[in-house]
Design an enzyme around this catalytic site. Structure first.
Site, PDB file in Angstrom:
ATOM      1  N   MET A   1      86.572 -93.046  67.959  1.00  0.00           N
ATOM      2  CA  MET A   1      85.924 -94.684  67.399  1.00  0.00           C
ATOM      3  C   MET A   1      87.094 -95.413  66.624  1.00  0.00           C
ATOM      4  O   MET A   1      86.917 -96.794  66.533  1.00  0.00           O
ATOM      5  CB  MET A   1      84.712 -94.301  66.512  1.00  0.00           C
ATOM      6  CG  MET A   1      83.468 -93.938  67.459  1.00  0.00           C
ATOM      7  SD  MET A   1      82.918 -94.671  68.799  1.00  0.00           S
ATOM      8  CE  MET A   1      82.296 -96.040  67.856  1.00  0.00           C
TER       9      MET A   1
ATOM     10  N   HIS B   1      87.043 -99.683  68.504  1.00  0.00           N
ATOM     11  CA  HIS B   1      85.517 -99.974  68.369  1.00  0.00           C
ATOM     12  C   HIS B   1      85.358-100.307  66.856  1.00  0.00           C
ATOM     13  O   HIS B   1      84.785-101.218  66.417  1.00  0.00           O
ATOM     14  CB  HIS B   1      84.598 -98.810  68.738  1.00  0.00           C
ATOM     15  CG  HIS B   1      83.146 -99.330  68.568  1.00  0.00           C
ATOM     16  ND1 HIS B   1      82.321 -99.241  67.523  1.00  0.00           N
ATOM     17  CD2 HIS B   1      82.225-100.066  69.633  1.00  0.00           C
ATOM     18  CE1 HIS B   1      81.136 -99.635  67.563  1.00  0.00           C
ATOM     19  NE2 HIS B   1      81.097-100.271  68.841  1.00  0.00           N
ATOM     20  N   ASP B   2      85.960 -99.312  66.003  1.00  0.00           N
ATOM     21  CA  ASP B   2      85.684 -99.480  64.323  1.00  0.00           C
ATOM     22  C   ASP B   2      87.052 -99.980  63.695  1.00  0.00           C
ATOM     23  O   ASP B   2      87.162-100.009  62.584  1.00  0.00           O
ATOM     24  CB  ASP B   2      85.177 -98.044  63.909  1.00  0.00           C
ATOM     25  CG  ASP B   2      83.760 -97.924  64.253  1.00  0.00           C
ATOM     26  OD1 ASP B   2      82.996 -98.778  64.886  1.00  0.00           O
ATOM     27  OD2 ASP B   2      83.387 -96.628  64.215  1.00  0.00           O
ATOM     28  N   THR B   3      87.712-100.411  64.531  1.00  0.00           N
ATOM     29  CA  THR B   3      89.273-100.996  63.996  1.00  0.00           C
ATOM     30  C   THR B   3      89.580-102.217  64.475  1.00  0.00           C
ATOM     31  O   THR B   3      88.718-103.280  64.494  1.00  0.00           O
ATOM     32  CB  THR B   3      90.268 -99.954  64.299  1.00  0.00           C
ATOM     33  OG1 THR B   3      90.316 -99.679  65.438  1.00  0.00           O
ATOM     34  CG2 THR B   3      89.935 -98.451  63.405  1.00  0.00           C
TER      35      THR B   3
END
Length: 136
Positions: A67, A72-74
């Site tokens: 992720m 997506h999360d960065t």
């Protein structure tokens, strides 16, 4: 699958939230998940380097970043840096780019920079001719 815990793990995600089942299409197929021999072929992404080094990379490989690395999360910069560090060394290997290898990179994160969430796909291989297009 990056951060895949193995053992036919079919949970929604790992506790560190880096691996999500939704990015692993194979574990959702009953004829794979319920067959230990077939399910054992889903492995943690760490094995790709060993497979390359000992000449045992399967004919078909599906690699999913975690992720963070998928952006997506960065951020897009984070994902782009990861992709460059991951892919460029492999593309430089003659045993990887042997004339039959096709690398397909699909990216669907955009940091909301674009109005629409467009999906980008690039093809890399000796049989690919350079071309850009945009589907409407």
């Amino acid at each position: 699958m990056e951060k895949y815990p193995g053992n036919c793990f079919a949970g929604t995600r790992t506790s560190d939230k880096l691996y999500y089942r939704k990015h692993n299409p194979f574990i959702s197929a009953n004829n794979i998940r319920e067959n230990p021999e077939r399910c054992a072929k889903i492995v943690n992404a760490d094995e790709i380097e060993a497979d390359l080094d000992n000449g045992s990379l399967p004919q078909f490989s599906f690699y999913t970043p975690d992720m963070n690395n998928d952006g997506h999360d960065t951020s897009l910069d984070y994902a782009a840096n990861w992709l460059q560090g991951f892919l460029e060394p492999k593309l430089a290997r003659k045993d990887f780019m042997d004339g039959e290898t096709l690398v397909i990179v699909t990216f669907d994160e955009n940091d909301y920079i674009l109005e629409d969430n467009l999906v980008w796909t690039g093809l890399i291989g000796s049989g690919v001719q350079a071309r850009q297009s945009r589907a409407a």
